[in-house]
Design a protein around this motif. Sequence first.
Motif, PDB file in Angstrom:
ATOM      1  N   ILE B  34      -5.948  -1.478  -1.744  1.00 26.40           N
ATOM      2  CA  ILE B  34      -4.746  -1.298  -2.090  1.00 26.40           C
ATOM      3  C   ILE B  34      -3.966  -0.797  -0.795  1.00 26.40           C
ATOM      4  O   ILE B  34      -2.717  -1.284  -0.740  1.00 26.40           O
ATOM      5  CB  ILE B  34      -4.730   0.116  -3.068  1.00 26.40           C
ATOM      6  N   LEU B  35      -4.299  -0.127   0.061  1.00 24.31           N
ATOM      7  CA  LEU B  35      -3.772   0.135   1.397  1.00 24.31           C
ATOM      8  C   LEU B  35      -3.403  -0.879   2.180  1.00 24.31           C
ATOM      9  O   LEU B  35      -2.518  -1.360   2.689  1.00 24.31           O
ATOM     10  CB  LEU B  35      -4.532   1.219   2.117  1.00 24.31           C
ATOM     11  N   LYS B  39       0.172  -2.120  -1.305  1.00 23.63           N
ATOM     12  CA  LYS B  39       0.524  -1.884  -2.623  1.00 23.63           C
ATOM     13  C   LYS B  39       0.537  -0.552  -2.847  1.00 23.63           C
ATOM     14  O   LYS B  39       1.129   0.253  -3.833  1.00 23.63           O
ATOM     15  CB  LYS B  39      -0.430  -2.593  -3.523  1.00 23.63           C
ATOM     16  N   ALA B  40       0.005   0.283  -1.698  1.00 26.56           N
ATOM     17  CA  ALA B  40      -0.107   1.691  -1.868  1.00 26.56           C
ATOM     18  C   ALA B  40       1.173   2.400  -1.865  1.00 26.56           C
ATOM     19  O   ALA B  40       2.332   1.897  -1.312  1.00 26.56           O
ATOM     20  CB  ALA B  40      -0.823   2.355  -0.769  1.00 26.56           C
ATOM     21  N   ARG B  41       1.428   3.377  -2.911  1.00 28.94           N
ATOM     22  CA  ARG B  41       2.448   4.132  -3.063  1.00 28.94           C
ATOM     23  C   ARG B  41       2.883   5.345  -2.081  1.00 28.94           C
ATOM     24  O   ARG B  41       3.793   5.942  -1.724  1.00 28.94           O
ATOM     25  CB  ARG B  41       2.844   4.499  -4.344  1.00 28.94           C
ATOM     26  N   ALA B  42       1.577   6.061  -1.815  1.00 28.31           N
ATOM     27  CA  ALA B  42       1.464   7.190  -0.893  1.00 28.31           C
ATOM     28  C   ALA B  42       0.175   6.999  -0.395  1.00 28.31           C
ATOM     29  O   ALA B  42      -0.760   6.678  -0.892  1.00 28.31           O
ATOM     30  CB  ALA B  42       1.771   8.602  -1.720  1.00 28.31           C
ATOM     31  N   ILE B  43       0.149   7.867   0.752  1.00 23.36           N
ATOM     32  CA  ILE B  43      -1.060   8.065   1.599  1.00 23.36           C
ATOM     33  C   ILE B  43      -1.373   9.554   1.601  1.00 23.36           C
ATOM     34  O   ILE B  43      -0.331  10.302   2.193  1.00 23.36           O
ATOM     35  CB  ILE B  43      -1.147   7.146   2.761  1.00 23.36           C
TER      36      ILE B  43
END
Lengths: 198, 68
Positions: B34-35, B39-43
């Motif tokens: 995802i990262l 596509k990641a929204r937050a980390i």
Amino acid sequence: MATTTSLPRILQRLTEVTIVVVLAITGFVVIATMVTDAGLDMPIEFTPDVGSYTIASDSLGSGTILDAVGTARFEDRDAALTVAYLSGVLVYMVPSVALLALLRRFLRHIADGKPFERDNALVLRWIGLIIIGFGVLAQSLRMLMVVVAMNTLTTEGIHLEARLDPDLTVVFIGLVVLVIAEAFRRGTQLQSDVDLTV
Amino acid sequence: MSIEVHLDQMLLDNKMTLTELSERVGITMANLSILKTGKARAIRFSTLDAICRELGCQPGDLIARVEE
């Protein structure tokens, strides 16, 4: 974690059984109506002629019954009455089954451990709209039946009136469901944010 | 989104596979994918810290903001 014995799963199964029962009963009623010559019972709302029915008690004194809801039985029926009766049955059955099917879908997602599935907000929204629509439709149909009855039936001792008597409870319940649908929509967004946070 | 993740380049520079990084930092392959694919929204800071530690880099080497 989804289990086969969780409450949502039990409710989902119960909903499935209810769908089958409703369809079976409706099918039985339709077939029985079409193949037999049995009388048809129709719900009516009527106002007794003034003074026809009185009630009295020692503490409250006397009173008069102003209006009532009852059932009229037509022993001899024609095709038009049969069609009207069956139409009424279908009008009540179709939204009921639709609601149960949507509820089953909602409960399946809950039972699978995915309460904030994107689909759920949409399903709840449809449930709310169907409840509101059904309430309005049922009331409109009742009034239409009374108007038709007033123009086609002769009565003795009672007279029929088409009263505007909306059942706001059903509309209110539908609105509450729509509000819950919005909450689930927001929940879906938050779930998506959580799922895509690494 | 205008944030780019340079995980591919960092893995190449370190001659490491995504699987190895996943095992070292304790993050699932699914999340790293995802990262990597943007596509990641937050980390989480903990995730950023773990990845930078294993790749020997700074957060700015891993993520960058680009004008759209």
